[in-house]
Design an enzyme around this catalytic site. Structure first.
Site, mmCIF file in Angstrom:
data_model
loop_
_atom_site.group_PDB
_atom_site.id
_atom_site.type_symbol
_atom_site.label_atom_id
_atom_site.label_comp_id
_atom_site.label_asym_id
_atom_site.label_seq_id
_atom_site.Cartn_x
_atom_site.Cartn_y
_atom_site.Cartn_z
ATOM 1 N N SER A 47 0.861 -1.186 0.000
ATOM 2 C CA SER A 47 0.000 0.000 0.000
ATOM 3 C C SER A 47 0.891 1.227 0.000
ATOM 4 O O SER A 47 2.075 1.142 0.349
ATOM 5 C CB SER A 47 -0.879 0.006 1.263
ATOM 6 O OG SER A 47 -1.534 1.252 1.432
ATOM 7 N N TYR A 79 -2.398 -0.575 10.291
ATOM 8 C CA TYR A 79 -2.401 -0.859 8.858
ATOM 9 C C TYR A 79 -1.075 -0.435 8.232
ATOM 10 O O TYR A 79 -0.469 -1.187 7.461
ATOM 11 C CB TYR A 79 -3.562 -0.126 8.190
ATOM 12 C CG TYR A 79 -3.704 -0.421 6.718
ATOM 13 C CD1 TYR A 79 -4.198 -1.645 6.280
ATOM 14 C CD2 TYR A 79 -3.355 0.531 5.759
ATOM 15 C CE1 TYR A 79 -4.343 -1.925 4.929
ATOM 16 C CE2 TYR A 79 -3.493 0.267 4.404
ATOM 17 C CZ TYR A 79 -3.983 -0.965 3.994
ATOM 18 O OH TYR A 79 -4.110 -1.231 2.646
#
Length: 260
Positions: free
Chosen positions: A151, A164
């Site tokens: 990501s 995350y």
């Protein structure tokens, strides 16, 4: 005169595994691999979603096998690879896409159980998939290719998403390490780093916090979210022979987010 578009056969005869393939980026990638001629193994915890993705591939003229798998469980991941090889004979490419994002809290307010869950799926799940995929690819003379879904939160900080961001930085670290370890064995390992993508996961997040949508769009210089097919295209390129000299790379597909 209309020009007949040639069918993409870049993955003809290749066996490709996609995890987290019941929807979103995983589904888009699995369908794209199937369209390009691959024999696709669709893996997910969702039986209905996984079967639906496999059906889409078959309806498009491709070959697909659905295997239910929880990537946090070593025995299930090992069985996934065994079933892939038993059914198709080998494993050429893997797109380790399974992951979750369920937080929007500063670090001091983040729940410990949520932190553990995110790390378990995103980090341990990717680790286990690579472990058993690499073991299989080492048995093959032609090696293989692996792409992990990281990501932009694995490249830069992500306020209110500490767990995350930590998990995706870990995916980037494992990707680089494994790429260096197995490059001489003919195994290329890279990651794709999406910006904000129009997926069911993002839709759920915006349902919880609709006020974030405008801000999230504005952090992308292109002024929009990405589409699952755009990440799928990047994953296919990283798995293809067109990227034969690329390994240990983190490909940001983010509408310019990390450029500023």
């Amino acid at each position: 005169m209309a020009i007949k578009q040639q069918r993409d056969t870049s993955f003809e005869g290749k066996v490709v595994l996609v995890t987290g393939a019941a929807g979103g980026i995983g589904r888009a990638a699995a369908v794209a691999f199937g369209r390009a001629g691959a024999c696709v193994v669709v893996a997910d915890t969702s039986v209905d979603g996984g079967h639906a993705t496999a059906a889409m591939i078959v309806e498009g003229g491709g070959k697909a096998l659905f295997v239910q798998c929880n990537v946090t469980r070593a025995a299930e991941v090992e069985a996934l690879i065994d079933k892939t090889v038993a059914y198709y004979g080998r494993l050429d490419c893997a797109f380790n896409n399974a992951g979750i994002e369920e937080e929007s809290q500063p670090l001091a307010d983040t729940d410990e159980a949520l932190f553990d869950r995110i790390m378990n799926v995103n980090v341990k799940g990717t680790f286990l998939c690579m472990k058993y995929e690499i073991r299989q690819m080492l048995k093959q003379e032609t090696g293989g290719t692996i792409v992990n879904t990281a990501s932009v939160a694995g490249l830069v900080g992500a306020p209110t998403q500490p767990a995350y961001a930590a998990s995706k930085h870990a995916v980037v670290g494992m990707t680089k390490t494994a790429a260096a370890e197995y490059a001489r064995n003919g195994i290329r390992i890279n990651s794709v780093c999406p910006g904000v993508i129009n997926t069911p996961m993002m839709a759920r997040a915006l349902e919880r916090e609709p006020q974030r949508e405008k801000k999230l769009r504005n952090v992308h210089p292109v002024g929009r979210f990405g589409e699952p097919a755009e990440i799928a295209n990047a994953a296919l390129w990283l798995c293809s022979d067109k990227s034969s000299f690329v390994t240990g790379h983190q490909l940001a597909v983010d509408g310019g987010l990390t450029a500023i």
